[in-house]
Enzyme design. Structure first.
Site, PDB file in Angstrom:
ATOM      1  N   HIS A 183       0.838  -1.202   0.000  1.00 49.47           N
ATOM      2  CA  HIS A 183       0.000   0.000   0.000  1.00 49.47           C
ATOM      3  C   HIS A 183       0.871   1.250   0.000  1.00 49.47           C
ATOM      4  CE1 HIS A 183       1.178  -0.347   4.166  1.00 49.47           C
ATOM      5  NE2 HIS A 183       0.798   0.896   4.384  1.00 49.47           N
ATOM      6  N   ASP A 185       0.452   5.144   1.942  1.00 49.34           N
ATOM      7  CA  ASP A 185      -0.387   5.671   3.020  1.00 49.34           C
ATOM      8  C   ASP A 185      -1.362   6.740   2.523  1.00 49.34           C
ATOM      9  OD1 ASP A 185       0.955   3.996   4.671  1.00 49.34           O
ATOM     10  OD2 ASP A 185       2.412   5.499   5.304  1.00 49.34           O
ATOM     11  N   HIS A 336       4.735   0.213   0.089  1.00 49.57           N
ATOM     12  CA  HIS A 336       5.471  -0.580   1.073  1.00 49.57           C
ATOM     13  C   HIS A 336       4.620  -1.698   1.651  1.00 49.57           C
ATOM     14  CE1 HIS A 336       3.609   2.715   3.317  1.00 49.57           C
ATOM     15  NE2 HIS A 336       3.611   1.938   4.382  1.00 49.57           N
ATOM     16  N   ARG A 352       4.682   6.376  14.291  1.00 44.98           N
ATOM     17  CA  ARG A 352       4.633   6.949  12.927  1.00 44.98           C
ATOM     18  C   ARG A 352       4.024   8.346  12.916  1.00 44.98           C
ATOM     19  NH1 ARG A 352       0.817   4.585   8.162  1.00 44.98           N
ATOM     20  NH2 ARG A 352      -0.416   6.468   8.422  1.00 44.98           N
TER      21      ARG A 352
END
Ligand code: AKG
Length: 361
Positions: A183, A185, A336, A352
């Site tokens: 995917h 983000d 990623h 994150r």
């Protein structure tokens, strides 16, 4: 130059883009600046400063503030000592000798930012940062997103999303299933994220000849470049639908209220990187549900074909984590996957931040 001008024309005039280097500029000016310098750097091997100069950026209606930052840039070039190690794949560089817990001067930051645009993934090893320092460093790249899964945000730091398999008092401390399919983000929102910055706090113990919980990255720009020109042309005419809810059984459950915050969106199948002007395949396994205008069978087949093409080893870098790693990736030019090859007894905890992006074109 031609490419950057055409990018600029396709953007909505007057929208504002945040560039840490150039502060806030009208989006077409930003795109021209960044794209033009990048093109010159690549084409003629010029340094960022010379490329700026050659592009005549500051002749074309720049503000005093911009000219000042250009002068800074010229002066700074002699001082810069940042060491960088290019990884042996089409993306990724390791930045050496930078301590992210300390303030970073503008000239060094611009080097980091330029390296990021060029390499799409940056790795900083052996960092010790507080949440406040993580947020501060991330903000240099743009405004920060607050993730829709509010239950996994760090107390007092809603800009930090916890990704973890750790369970405390019967409750997961973070998203356990984040990223276990390929995917990019936030492709499921209208203005997807520019980049994400992940800080490794706890990772599974490595075995004698194997690490666990690696993260793989692929360059969607290199994947685009490798397509034949006919296919590039065809894909350039298509749009795709993205939805956070594509695989409800594997993603953390959303409340009805949270679902309303993530309606489906449509993006071009090929998007242009707002800084480099490179074309990138913007279809991913996790969130792309449909190629608009194609029948279901044809649409599914094309999504699968593009995803398999992007996931090819030749476009990939596999990161083997160490505690203290900070890794940032570009959400336009990469996809990623977090490799889920460790058990619940092996704690993994990552913090994150997610930096806001600009309109997709
Ligand atoms: O945990 C990881 O290695 C990556 C997590 C991920 O995919 C994400 O944050 O989007």
């Amino acid at each position: 130059m031609w490419r950057t001008r055409s990018c600029a024309r396709r953007l909505e005039t007057g929208s504002v883009c945040i560039s840490p280097t150039y502060n806030e500029l009208e989006i077409d000016e930003f795109t021209m600046i960044s794209g033009a310098t990048y093109h010159l750097q690549r084409q003629y091997g010029l340094s960022p400063v010379l490329a700026c100069h050659e592009a005549g950026i500051f002749v074309r209606g720049s503000t005093r503030k911009d000219r000042h930052s250009h002068d800074d840039r010229l002066q700074a070039e002699e001082k810069i000592t940042m060491k960088l190690h290019k990884l042996a794949s089409p993306l990724g560089s390791e930045i050496l000798d930078i301590d992210l817990s300390r303030p970073i001067d503008d000239a060094t930051f611009r080097q980091i930012d330029d390296a990021f645009s060029e390499r799409s993934v940056l790795v900083f090893r052996d960092q010790v940062m507080t949440p406040a320092q993580h947020v501060e460093f991330s903000r240099r790249f743009g405004g920060l997103e607050i993730h829709v899964l509010k239950q996994y945000l760090l107390a007092d730091f809603p800009e930090i999303l916890l990704i973890s398999n750790v369970v405390e008092n019967g409750k997961p401390v973070g998203i356990a299933d984040a990223g276990q399919q390929w995917h990019t983000d936030l492709s499921y929102v209208e203005i997807p994220s520019r980049c994400s910055i992940l800080y490794a706090k706890q990772i599974p113990e490595p075995g004698p000849d194997k690490t666990y919980g690696d993260t793989c990255f692929v360059s969607t720009a290199a994947a685009y470049d490798a397509l034949d020109p006919e296919m590039q042309k065809y894909l350039g005419t298509l749009k795709a639908r993205h939805s956070y809810l594509k695989r409800p059984h594997v993603r953390a459950k959303l409340s009805e209220e949270q679902k309303k915050q993530v309606p489906e969106v449509i993006h071009p199948v090929i998007r242009t990187h707002p800084v480099t002007g490179r074309k990138c395949i913007y279809v991913n396994e996790s969130f792309t549900t449909e190629i608009v205008g194609l029948g279901k069978e044809e649409s599914d087949a094309l999504i699968l074909q593009l995803c398999e093409h992007c996931q090819s080893e030749q476009f990939m870098y596999r990161h083997k984590w160490r505690v203290g790693d900070v890794l940032m990736w570009d959400n336009c030019s990469t996809q990623h996957l977090a490799v889920a090859d460790y058990g619940p007894e092996q704690a993994r905890l990552m913090n994150r931040t997610t930096v806001r992006g600009t309109a997709v074109f």
